[in-house]
Write an enzyme that holds these catalytic residues in place. Structure first.
Site, PDB file in Angstrom:
ATOM      1  N   GLY A   1      62.866  20.680  40.541  1.00  0.00           N
ATOM      2  CA  GLY A   1      63.685  20.530  39.335  1.00  0.00           C
ATOM      3  C   GLY A   1      62.807  20.611  38.103  1.00  0.00           C
ATOM      4  N   ASP A   2      63.429  20.788  36.937  1.00  0.00           N
ATOM      5  CA  ASP A   2      62.633  20.877  35.710  1.00  0.00           C
ATOM      6  C   ASP A   2      62.187  19.491  35.277  1.00  0.00           C
ATOM      7  OD1 ASP A   2      62.453  23.636  35.395  1.00  0.00           O
ATOM      8  OD2 ASP A   2      64.562  23.694  34.813  1.00  0.00           O
TER       9      ASP A   2
ATOM     10  N   HIS B   1      71.815  22.572  46.729  1.00  0.00           N
ATOM     11  CA  HIS B   1      70.464  22.465  46.196  1.00  0.00           C
ATOM     12  C   HIS B   1      70.203  20.973  45.995  1.00  0.00           C
ATOM     13  CE1 HIS B   1      70.279  26.745  44.261  1.00  0.00           C
ATOM     14  NE2 HIS B   1      71.005  26.744  45.354  1.00  0.00           N
TER      15      HIS B   1
ATOM     16  N   PHE C   1      67.565  32.574  28.723  1.00  0.00           N
ATOM     17  CA  PHE C   1      67.221  31.962  30.001  1.00  0.00           C
ATOM     18  C   PHE C   1      65.946  32.567  30.580  1.00  0.00           C
ATOM     19  CE2 PHE C   1      68.017  30.868  34.536  1.00  0.00           C
ATOM     20  CZ  PHE C   1      67.885  29.509  34.350  1.00  0.00           C
TER      21      PHE C   1
ATOM     22  N   GLN D   1      63.010  33.191  42.181  1.00  0.00           N
ATOM     23  CA  GLN D   1      63.541  33.256  40.820  1.00  0.00           C
ATOM     24  C   GLN D   1      63.931  34.711  40.582  1.00  0.00           C
ATOM     25  OE1 GLN D   1      65.165  32.308  38.382  1.00  0.00           O
ATOM     26  NE2 GLN D   1      63.785  30.650  37.778  1.00  0.00           N
TER      27      GLN D   1
ATOM     28  N   SER E   1      73.597  36.324  50.254  1.00  0.00           N
ATOM     29  CA  SER E   1      74.063  34.977  49.906  1.00  0.00           C
ATOM     30  C   SER E   1      74.439  34.931  48.431  1.00  0.00           C
ATOM     31  CB  SER E   1      72.975  33.944  50.232  1.00  0.00           C
ATOM     32  OG  SER E   1      71.735  34.323  49.672  1.00  0.00           O
TER      33      SER E   1
ATOM     34  N   GLU F   1      75.111  32.274  44.988  1.00  0.00           N
ATOM     35  CA  GLU F   1      74.875  30.931  44.422  1.00  0.00           C
ATOM     36  C   GLU F   1      75.918  30.594  43.356  1.00  0.00           C
ATOM     37  OE1 GLU F   1      70.757  29.924  43.509  1.00  0.00           O
ATOM     38  OE2 GLU F   1      71.419  29.183  41.557  1.00  0.00           O
TER      39      GLU F   1
ATOM     40  N   HIS G   1      69.914  37.411  47.345  1.00  0.00           N
ATOM     41  CA  HIS G   1      70.617  36.184  46.959  1.00  0.00           C
ATOM     42  C   HIS G   1      71.137  36.411  45.530  1.00  0.00           C
ATOM     43  CE1 HIS G   1      71.360  31.803  46.802  1.00  0.00           C
ATOM     44  NE2 HIS G   1      70.877  31.842  45.568  1.00  0.00           N
TER      45      HIS G   1
HETATM   46  C1  LIG Z   1      66.229  29.793  44.016  1.00  0.00           C
HETATM   47  C2  LIG Z   1      66.093  28.745  42.950  1.00  0.00           C
HETATM   48  C3  LIG Z   1      67.063  27.756  42.846  1.00  0.00           C
HETATM   49  C4  LIG Z   1      66.946  26.760  41.874  1.00  0.00           C
HETATM   50  N1  LIG Z   1      67.918  25.780  41.799  1.00  0.00           N
HETATM   51  C5  LIG Z   1      67.783  24.758  40.934  1.00  0.00           C
HETATM   52  C6  LIG Z   1      68.743  23.693  40.893  1.00  0.00           C
HETATM   53  O1  LIG Z   1      69.734  23.697  41.628  1.00  0.00           O
HETATM   54  N2  LIG Z   1      68.536  22.689  40.022  1.00  0.00           N
HETATM   55  C7  LIG Z   1      67.435  22.655  39.200  1.00  0.00           C
HETATM   56  O2  LIG Z   1      67.301  21.677  38.418  1.00  0.00           O
HETATM   57  N3  LIG Z   1      66.530  23.655  39.179  1.00  0.00           N
HETATM   58  C8  LIG Z   1      66.680  24.697  40.048  1.00  0.00           C
HETATM   59  N4  LIG Z   1      65.734  25.711  40.068  1.00  0.00           N
HETATM   60  C9  LIG Z   1      64.634  25.683  39.097  1.00  0.00           C
HETATM   61  C10 LIG Z   1      63.424  24.848  39.581  1.00  0.00           C
HETATM   62  O3  LIG Z   1      63.800  23.507  39.762  1.00  0.00           O
HETATM   63  C11 LIG Z   1      62.334  24.973  38.526  1.00  0.00           C
HETATM   64  O4  LIG Z   1      61.824  26.280  38.501  1.00  0.00           O
HETATM   65  C12 LIG Z   1      61.217  23.931  38.599  1.00  0.00           C
HETATM   66  O5  LIG Z   1      60.452  24.023  37.397  1.00  0.00           O
HETATM   67  C13 LIG Z   1      60.256  24.130  39.765  1.00  0.00           C
HETATM   68  O6  LIG Z   1      60.832  23.813  40.963  1.00  0.00           O
HETATM   69  P1  LIG Z   1      60.075  24.121  42.353  1.00  0.00           P
HETATM   70  O7  LIG Z   1      60.924  23.592  43.416  1.00  0.00           O
HETATM   71  O8  LIG Z   1      59.673  25.525  42.412  1.00  0.00           O
HETATM   72  O9  LIG Z   1      58.786  23.184  42.166  1.00  0.00           O
HETATM   73  P2  LIG Z   1      57.350  23.138  42.854  1.00  0.00           P
HETATM   74  O10 LIG Z   1      57.272  24.001  44.050  1.00  0.00           O
HETATM   75  O11 LIG Z   1      57.043  21.692  43.026  1.00  0.00           O
HETATM   76  O12 LIG Z   1      56.411  23.781  41.737  1.00  0.00           O
HETATM   77  C14 LIG Z   1      56.477  23.345  40.392  1.00  0.00           C
HETATM   78  C15 LIG Z   1      55.145  23.626  39.685  1.00  0.00           C
HETATM   79  O13 LIG Z   1      54.165  22.733  40.188  1.00  0.00           O
HETATM   80  C16 LIG Z   1      53.071  23.437  40.744  1.00  0.00           C
HETATM   81  N5  LIG Z   1      52.614  22.661  41.911  1.00  0.00           N
HETATM   82  C17 LIG Z   1      53.199  22.545  43.101  1.00  0.00           C
HETATM   83  N6  LIG Z   1      52.512  21.718  43.904  1.00  0.00           N
HETATM   84  C18 LIG Z   1      51.440  21.271  43.184  1.00  0.00           C
HETATM   85  C19 LIG Z   1      50.355  20.394  43.430  1.00  0.00           C
HETATM   86  N7  LIG Z   1      50.215  19.776  44.594  1.00  0.00           N
HETATM   87  N8  LIG Z   1      49.464  20.170  42.424  1.00  0.00           N
HETATM   88  C20 LIG Z   1      49.590  20.778  41.213  1.00  0.00           C
HETATM   89  N9  LIG Z   1      50.599  21.633  40.927  1.00  0.00           N
HETATM   90  C21 LIG Z   1      51.515  21.872  41.889  1.00  0.00           C
HETATM   91  C22 LIG Z   1      53.614  24.819  41.095  1.00  0.00           C
HETATM   92  O14 LIG Z   1      52.598  25.816  41.120  1.00  0.00           O
HETATM   93  C23 LIG Z   1      54.595  25.037  39.947  1.00  0.00           C
HETATM   94  O15 LIG Z   1      53.928  25.448  38.788  1.00  0.00           O
HETATM   95  C24 LIG Z   1      65.843  26.748  40.987  1.00  0.00           C
HETATM   96  C25 LIG Z   1      64.885  27.775  41.079  1.00  0.00           C
HETATM   97  C26 LIG Z   1      64.994  28.758  42.048  1.00  0.00           C
HETATM   98  C27 LIG Z   1      63.977  29.848  42.125  1.00  0.00           C
END
Ligand SMILES: Cc1cc2nc3c(=O)[nH]c(=O)nc-3n(C[C@H](O)[C@H](O)[C@H](O)COP(=O)(O)OP(=O)(O)OC[C@H]3O[C@@H](n4cnc5c(N)ncnc54)[C@H](O)[C@@H]3O)c2cc1C
Length: 281
Positions: free
Chosen positions: A102-103, A71, A210, A170, A10, A12, A260
């Site tokens: 998201g961040d 996404h 990055f 990641q 895939s 991106e 990917h």
């Molecule tokens: C393949 C891929 C695509 C991406 N695409 C985008 C994009 O399009 N746009 C964008 O803005 N960013 C994108 N990102 C970056 C991503 O949004 C960031 O890495 C963000 O900081 C974490 O997102 P997540 O979905 O992994 O969050 P989560 O899975 O919610 O995790 C975030 C943090 O919270 C912790 N956590 C989760 N659940 C709990 C809980 N219940 N209690 C306490 N802590 C918890 C996790 O351990 C982790 O440290 C992408 C990353 C990857 C790997």
């Protein structure tokens, strides 16, 4: 030429800012579509900042005939906005999503109705049932905000329990990190496909910046080598291609279910890696 492989390949993209960028992306998508990838995906800006652009870019890249996954990140978003967006994607026939937190927002922007990606996944399943095939993010080197790998792995598994079908990692440059992560996840009884995210190396200063932010470690020998090339882009890219191709081959040989590519909207760097791989048929 198609990849004709059983592996999930895939690519991106990010939403281009200009019309010239959109036009260029049409050429890139067509070149990559020739390889019959399993899907394309299109990123989503923090807090929904590229909401319309992501929607438009998804429509653009889908014209190639390749299944495309927008996404969708939930932080700083309201339930009603995400509900509308899900409906729009359903209405135009989208069947895959990459669901993310998201961040975290800086400044005055609020957190919104969701805290974690697992909340978003639960919400998508409540709103749309099994309509979407959902991918989530995984972090072989641990998410930078996680205190321990143990907690990060458990939270990853929670996303799958909430309804995710597969994961994309990641990017990373150390195959052992991927295999370690997969083993930890499997030990918890979770068997979803975890596709390694692969970042081609084309520009060292951007990569270093990055990688620092997202917690991807560049091994010391590779860092020193890349630094030493300075402005010699050709040598840097040749080294990067060899290094990342070797990593990708190691992952495939070790059982990774696909690759990917983080294309950065360029076809050549990803294709050069793909062409250097021997893929199972
Ligand atoms: C393949 C891929 C695509 C991406 N695409 C985008 C994009 O399009 N746009 C964008 O803005 N960013 C994108 N990102 C970056 C991503 O949004 C960031 O890495 C963000 O900081 C974490 O997102 P997540 O979905 O992994 O969050 P989560 O899975 O919610 O995790 C975030 C943090 O919270 C912790 N956590 C989760 N659940 C709990 C809980 N219940 N209690 C306490 N802590 C918890 C996790 O351990 C982790 O440290 C992408 C990353 C990857 C790997």
């Amino acid at each position: 030429m198609s990849t004709e492989s059983s592996l999930s390949i895939s690519f991106e993209f990010f939403p281009p800012r200009t019309e010239v960028g959109e036009e260029k992306l049409r050429l890139v998508r067509d070149r990559l579509a020739e390889r019959s990838p399993h899907f394309f995906s299109v990123t989503f800006g923090a807090g929904g900042s590229t909401r319309e652009k992501t929607f438009g870019t998804v429509q653009n890249v889908r014209e190639s005939g390749v299944d495309t996954a927008p996404h969708l990140s939930c932080i700083s978003s309201e339930r009603s906005d995400l509900s509308d967006l899900l409906k729009r994607y359903q209405d135009v026939g989208i069947e895959r999503l990459v669901a993310l937190r998201g961040d975290m927002p800086s400044g005055s922007m609020g957190v919104g109705d969701f805290r974690y990606a697992s909340d978003l996944i639960q919400f998508i399943r409540e709103e749309t049932g099994d309509h979407f095939k959902l991918s989530v993010a995984a972090y072989p080197e641990c998410h930078p905000q996680s205190d321990t790998i143990e907690k990060d792995v458990s939270r990853f598994v929670d996303k799958v329990k909430a309804g995710a079908d597969m994961a994309i990692t990641q990017y990373f440059f150390n195959a052992d990190a991927y295999f370690h992560f997969v083993d930890r996840v499997r030990a918890k009884g979770c068997d979803v496909p975890i596709i390694p995210g692969i970042m081609p190396i084309t520009n060292y200063s951007k990569l270093a910046r990055f990688s620092e932010l997202c917690g991807a470690e560049i091994p010391r020998f590779a860092r020193r080598q890349l630094e030493a090339y300075g402005d010699d882009t050709q040598s840097l890219q040749a080294f990067g291609q060899e290094f990342v191709t070797k990593l990708s081959q190691q992952l495939i040989d070790g059982g990774a279910p696909g690759i990917h590519f983080y294309t950065l909207n360029q076809a050549e760097p990803s294709l050069a890696i793909l062409d250097g791989l021997s893929l199972p048929r």
